[in-house]
Design an enzyme around this catalytic site. Structure first.
Site, PDB file in Angstrom:
ATOM      1  N   TYR A 139       0.861  -1.189   0.000  1.00  0.00           N
ATOM      2  CA  TYR A 139       0.000   0.000   0.000  1.00  0.00           C
ATOM      3  C   TYR A 139       0.892   1.231   0.000  1.00  0.00           C
ATOM      4  O   TYR A 139       1.851   1.311   0.765  1.00  0.00           O
ATOM      5  CB  TYR A 139      -0.885  -0.003   1.247  1.00  0.00           C
ATOM      6  N   ASP A 234       9.274   2.696  -0.484  1.00  0.00           N
ATOM      7  CA  ASP A 234       8.300   3.392   0.363  1.00  0.00           C
ATOM      8  C   ASP A 234       8.569   2.980   1.810  1.00  0.00           C
ATOM      9  O   ASP A 234       8.329   1.831   2.194  1.00  0.00           O
ATOM     10  CB  ASP A 234       6.885   3.008  -0.087  1.00  0.00           C
ATOM     11  N   LYS A 266       4.536   8.917   8.789  1.00  0.00           N
ATOM     12  CA  LYS A 266       4.304   8.323  10.109  1.00  0.00           C
ATOM     13  C   LYS A 266       5.315   8.794  11.174  1.00  0.00           C
ATOM     14  O   LYS A 266       5.176   9.903  11.668  1.00  0.00           O
ATOM     15  CB  LYS A 266       4.211   6.805   9.959  1.00  0.00           C
TER      16      LYS A 266
END
Ligand SMILES: *Cc1c(COP(=O)(O)O)cnc(C)c1O
Length: 439
Positions: A139, A234, A266
């Site tokens: 994702y 990522d 994050k």
């Protein structure tokens, strides 16, 4: 009160939540509305306390309401909250990221989605090519071209993964099985001269934790280089979380390779909306205003968010990662012990300090491990729902989905970890009963 708030929320917000996984659709029931959090603990609006194994889906590396992060943020707020001009904390946070990772230059954005979207635009602008390769189960935020599913049968290019994404947005995306070298070789052999970049989670964490097999990332880096495509890792989830240097600290640093571009989010926002993409100086220099590839953001590099991120990263010492490792290991051991005693088949997988639990019989997996999205999809979601609710009842807030990493923080002390260990045996038996009943 969670019930009443959820009813009000549903009246004014689709599904009552502002991001789908917060709803309990996958496990049933009503999400707890959290009023406050401190250290490893969440307190809901009814006054119930929970050990937090979500940690805001990764960011809260130091635990909630860390006093030094709070002090830095409070001080920043007194100086105003956004100016739309360059600021010192942006420079310091960029320097910290450059010091920890192989990137040479970074650009700040406000979400991981923006980071991957911008990295892909830059890769296309830099290479003059259009095709993007990604892996099923990885994702990268809700970027149109990456909300793609593998086309059926012989179709090479992807199809939209959700209504609202036009076919034209995914027509230049290829979706391959994770950890599948042959699929990567074939895609590059057939379309290598059109591929702008390959993007992969440095270790997959969004289908549960599925680490790259030994040498897989290095193979991807090499393949991209051979065909003149950029290799984009990522690390929005793994960055400054899997290890001090992210997942790259576990493989790239040792093996001597670096991605061309990386994305972060994050943890680097310290609980605020901050994210970044970065990489090779010659690639990053193609971005506006230095180069022709346009990218911008009103709140990018926001001084409060970058102050929180900087305070978090500066406090995230080797001792913090050692603590996270130890807490994660203790919980994983507890899971294995409780699940084995309950006769509940399971596979526990890790990527640095992140880990997750698949309710899958390892005997049914080649090699006994979850390697890709097809393997991950075998997990028993109904048994997970039973596990989740029994844990919640015992004061442990697991991710309300079987396909998520479990996160610990520096504040997960003996009392918090013991609360988890104490809850596991009953919850494991509840999950085993649910599995038995479904047979
Ligand atoms: C969370 C996540 C994103 C998206 O970040 P948002 O801030 O939610 O947009 C992208 N990539 C990975 C690997 C993630 O875990």
């Amino acid at each position: 009160m969670s019930e009443a708030l959820f009813a009000r929320a549903q009246a004014v917000t689709p599904g009552g939540v502002n991001s789908p996984v917060r709803a309990f659709n996958a496990v049933g029931g009503t999400p707890r509305f959290i009023r406050s959090a401190s250290g490893a603990w969440l307190r809901d609006v009814d006054g119930n306390d929970y050990v937090d194994l979500i940690c805001s889906w990764g960011p809260m590396l130091l635990g909630h309401a860390h006093p030094e992060v709070q002090a830095a943020v409070s001080a920043a707020i007194t100086r105003g909250t956004s100016y739309g001009t360059p600021t010192e904390p942006e420079v310091e946070l960029a320097e910290e990221i450059v010091a920890r990772t192989p990137v040479e230059k970074v650009r700040f954005v406000s979400s991981g989605t923006e980071a991957t979207m911008s990295a892909i635009r830059l890769a296309r602008g830099f290479t003059g090519r259009d095709v993007v390769v990604k892996f099923a189960g990885c994702y990268h935020g809700h970027v149109d071209s990456l909300l793609a599913s593998a086309g059926s049968g012989l179709a090479t290019f992807a199809v939209p993964g959700t209504p609202g994404v036009p076919e034209s947005s995914t027509a230049l995306t290829m979706v391959l099985p994770y950890n599948d070298r042959a699929a990567v070789e074939k895609a590059f052999a057939e379309h290598g001269d059109r591929i702008a970049c390959l993007i992969t989670e440095a270790a997959a964490g969004n289908m549960g934790v599925v680490p790259p097999e030994q040498g897989f990332n290095e193979f991807l880096a090499r393949t991209c280089r051979r065909y003149g495509a950029l290799f984009v890792t990522d690390e929005v989830m793994t960055g400054f979380r899997a290890t001090r240097q992210g997942y790259w600290g576990l493989d790239g640093r040792a093996e001597g390779w670096a991605p061309d571009l990386m994305t972060f989010g994050k943890v680097m926002g310290g609980g605020f909306p901050a994210a970044a993409f970065g990489g090779r100086a010659d690639v990053m220099s193609r971005l506006a205003p230095q180069g022709p590839v346009y990218q911008a953001g009103t709140l990018s590099g926001n001084p409060v968010a970058t102050t929180a991120g900087l305070a978090t990263l500066r406090l995230a010492t080797d001792e913090v990662y050692a603590h996270l490792d130890a807490a994660a290991r203790t919980i994983k051991d507890g899971v294995v012990e409780a699940f084995t005693a309950a006769g509940l088949p399971h596979v526990v997988q890790s990527a640095g300090t992140m880990f997750s639990v698949f309710l899958t019989d390892p005997a049914e997996l080649p090699g006994g491990a979850v390697r890709d999205f097809a393997d991950a999809s075998r997990t028993d979601t109904a048994a997970y729902a039973a596990l989740f609710h029994a844990m919640l009842e015992a004061g442990v807030y697991l991710p309300p989905s079987a396909f998520e990493s479990w996160f610990v923080s520096a504040a997960h002390d003996d009392r918090a970890v013991q609360t988890v260990l104490d809850a596991l045996p009953v919850a494991a038996r509840a999950a085993a009963s649910a599995q038995e009943a479904a047979r």
